[in-house]
Design a protein around this motif. Structure first.
Motif, PDB file in Angstrom:
ATOM      1  N   ASN A  25      -5.092   0.278   6.490  1.00  8.84           N
ATOM      2  CA  ASN A  25      -4.070   0.986   5.737  1.00  8.84           C
ATOM      3  C   ASN A  25      -4.397   0.833   4.244  1.00  8.84           C
ATOM      4  O   ASN A  25      -4.620  -0.282   3.784  1.00  8.84           O
ATOM      5  CB  ASN A  25      -2.711   0.347   6.060  1.00  8.84           C
ATOM      6  N   PRO A  26      -4.422   1.918   3.481  1.00  3.90           N
ATOM      7  CA  PRO A  26      -4.756   1.813   2.058  1.00  3.90           C
ATOM      8  C   PRO A  26      -3.579   1.400   1.168  1.00  3.90           C
ATOM      9  O   PRO A  26      -3.749   1.209  -0.030  1.00  3.90           O
ATOM     10  CB  PRO A  26      -5.230   3.225   1.709  1.00  3.90           C
ATOM     11  N   ALA A  27      -2.396   1.251   1.743  1.00  4.14           N
ATOM     12  CA  ALA A  27      -1.216   0.878   0.958  1.00  4.14           C
ATOM     13  C   ALA A  27      -1.111  -0.638   0.822  1.00  4.14           C
ATOM     14  O   ALA A  27      -1.365  -1.368   1.778  1.00  4.14           O
ATOM     15  CB  ALA A  27       0.047   1.412   1.620  1.00  4.14           C
ATOM     16  N   ASP A  47      -8.302 -11.781   4.399  1.00  2.71           N
ATOM     17  CA  ASP A  47      -9.121 -12.110   3.239  1.00  2.71           C
ATOM     18  C   ASP A  47      -8.866 -11.034   2.190  1.00  2.71           C
ATOM     19  O   ASP A  47      -9.225  -9.867   2.404  1.00  2.71           O
ATOM     20  CB  ASP A  47     -10.593 -12.140   3.649  1.00  2.71           C
ATOM     21  N   PRO A  48      -8.228 -11.376   1.074  1.00  2.00           N
ATOM     22  CA  PRO A  48      -7.914 -10.353   0.063  1.00  2.00           C
ATOM     23  C   PRO A  48      -9.116  -9.548  -0.398  1.00  2.00           C
ATOM     24  O   PRO A  48      -8.990  -8.379  -0.737  1.00  2.00           O
ATOM     25  CB  PRO A  48      -7.325 -11.158  -1.100  1.00  2.00           C
ATOM     26  N   ARG A  49     -10.304 -10.159  -0.362  1.00  2.00           N
ATOM     27  CA  ARG A  49     -11.518  -9.434  -0.787  1.00  2.00           C
ATOM     28  C   ARG A  49     -11.901  -8.344   0.201  1.00  2.00           C
ATOM     29  O   ARG A  49     -12.672  -7.447  -0.128  1.00  2.00           O
ATOM     30  CB  ARG A  49     -12.673 -10.409  -0.971  1.00  2.00           C
ATOM     31  N   GLU A  50     -11.357  -8.413   1.418  1.00  2.00           N
ATOM     32  CA  GLU A  50     -11.673  -7.430   2.455  1.00  2.00           C
ATOM     33  C   GLU A  50     -10.540  -6.435   2.700  1.00  2.00           C
ATOM     34  O   GLU A  50     -10.646  -5.590   3.588  1.00  2.00           O
ATOM     35  CB  GLU A  50     -12.026  -8.141   3.759  1.00  2.00           C
ATOM     36  N   LEU A  54      -6.313  -3.561  -1.640  1.00  2.00           N
ATOM     37  CA  LEU A  54      -6.602  -4.257  -2.896  1.00  2.00           C
ATOM     38  C   LEU A  54      -7.854  -3.705  -3.556  1.00  2.00           C
ATOM     39  O   LEU A  54      -7.949  -3.661  -4.782  1.00  2.00           O
ATOM     40  CB  LEU A  54      -6.740  -5.756  -2.660  1.00  2.00           C
ATOM     41  N   ARG A  55      -8.801  -3.273  -2.766  1.00  2.00           N
ATOM     42  CA  ARG A  55     -10.001  -2.653  -3.344  1.00  2.00           C
ATOM     43  C   ARG A  55      -9.654  -1.347  -4.047  1.00  2.00           C
ATOM     44  O   ARG A  55     -10.150  -1.057  -5.133  1.00  2.00           O
ATOM     45  CB  ARG A  55     -11.043  -2.389  -2.263  1.00  2.00           C
ATOM     46  N   LEU A  56      -8.774  -0.565  -3.432  1.00  2.00           N
ATOM     47  CA  LEU A  56      -8.395   0.723  -4.017  1.00  2.00           C
ATOM     48  C   LEU A  56      -7.501   0.568  -5.239  1.00  2.00           C
ATOM     49  O   LEU A  56      -7.492   1.435  -6.110  1.00  2.00           O
ATOM     50  CB  LEU A  56      -7.692   1.589  -2.967  1.00  2.00           C
ATOM     51  N   HIS A  57      -6.754  -0.502  -5.303  1.00  2.00           N
ATOM     52  CA  HIS A  57      -5.799  -0.711  -6.398  1.00  2.00           C
ATOM     53  C   HIS A  57      -6.218  -1.881  -7.288  1.00  2.00           C
ATOM     54  O   HIS A  57      -5.387  -2.481  -7.954  1.00  2.00           O
ATOM     55  CB  HIS A  57      -4.401  -0.955  -5.819  1.00  2.00           C
TER      56      HIS A  57
END
Length: 111
Positions: A25-27, A47-50, A54-57
């Motif tokens: 989910n990208p949200a 894992d926040p890096r994955e 979070l990557r998109l925002h």
């Protein structure tokens, strides 16, 4: 947290972050306390890096988010959290009702 506090749709969101990064989910998943913060359990379970969200925002996310840590015990996956959450939806425990009432009072004070 006891089972059965949130609406089923809230629990169903949890599993959408378990897949490979490109499947997620990208949200971003915000705290249910409605304080505008990211959900700590979400960050600890994955894992926040994955996390695709979070990557998109990334430009809106503080760098320390990627190092977030806590001693709070969390579920091993979104599916595990989902399964726990929906288990008692039809008959929430007294503890769940107390939690729901506390959240309701908190939200009323905020308005």
């Amino acid at each position: 947290m006891p089972s059965g506090i949130w609406h089923r749709s809230e629990y169903e969101k949890l599993t959408t972050y378990d897949g490979e990064t490109w499947e997620q989910n990208p949200a971003v998943f915000l705290c249910h306390q409605k304080d505008g913060c990211l959900c700590g359990g979400w960050l600890l379970t994955h894992d926040p890096r994955e996390l695709l969200a979070l990557r998109l925002h990334r430009q809106d996310v503080a760098p320390e988010t990627f190092e977030y840590n806590s001693d709070v015990e969390v579920f091993a996956s979104g599916k595990e959290a989902h399964d726990h959450g929906v288990r008692d939806l039809d008959q929430p425990s007294r503890e769940a009702w107390r939690n729901m009432e506390g959240l309701k009072r908190l939200r009323i004070r905020e308005t």
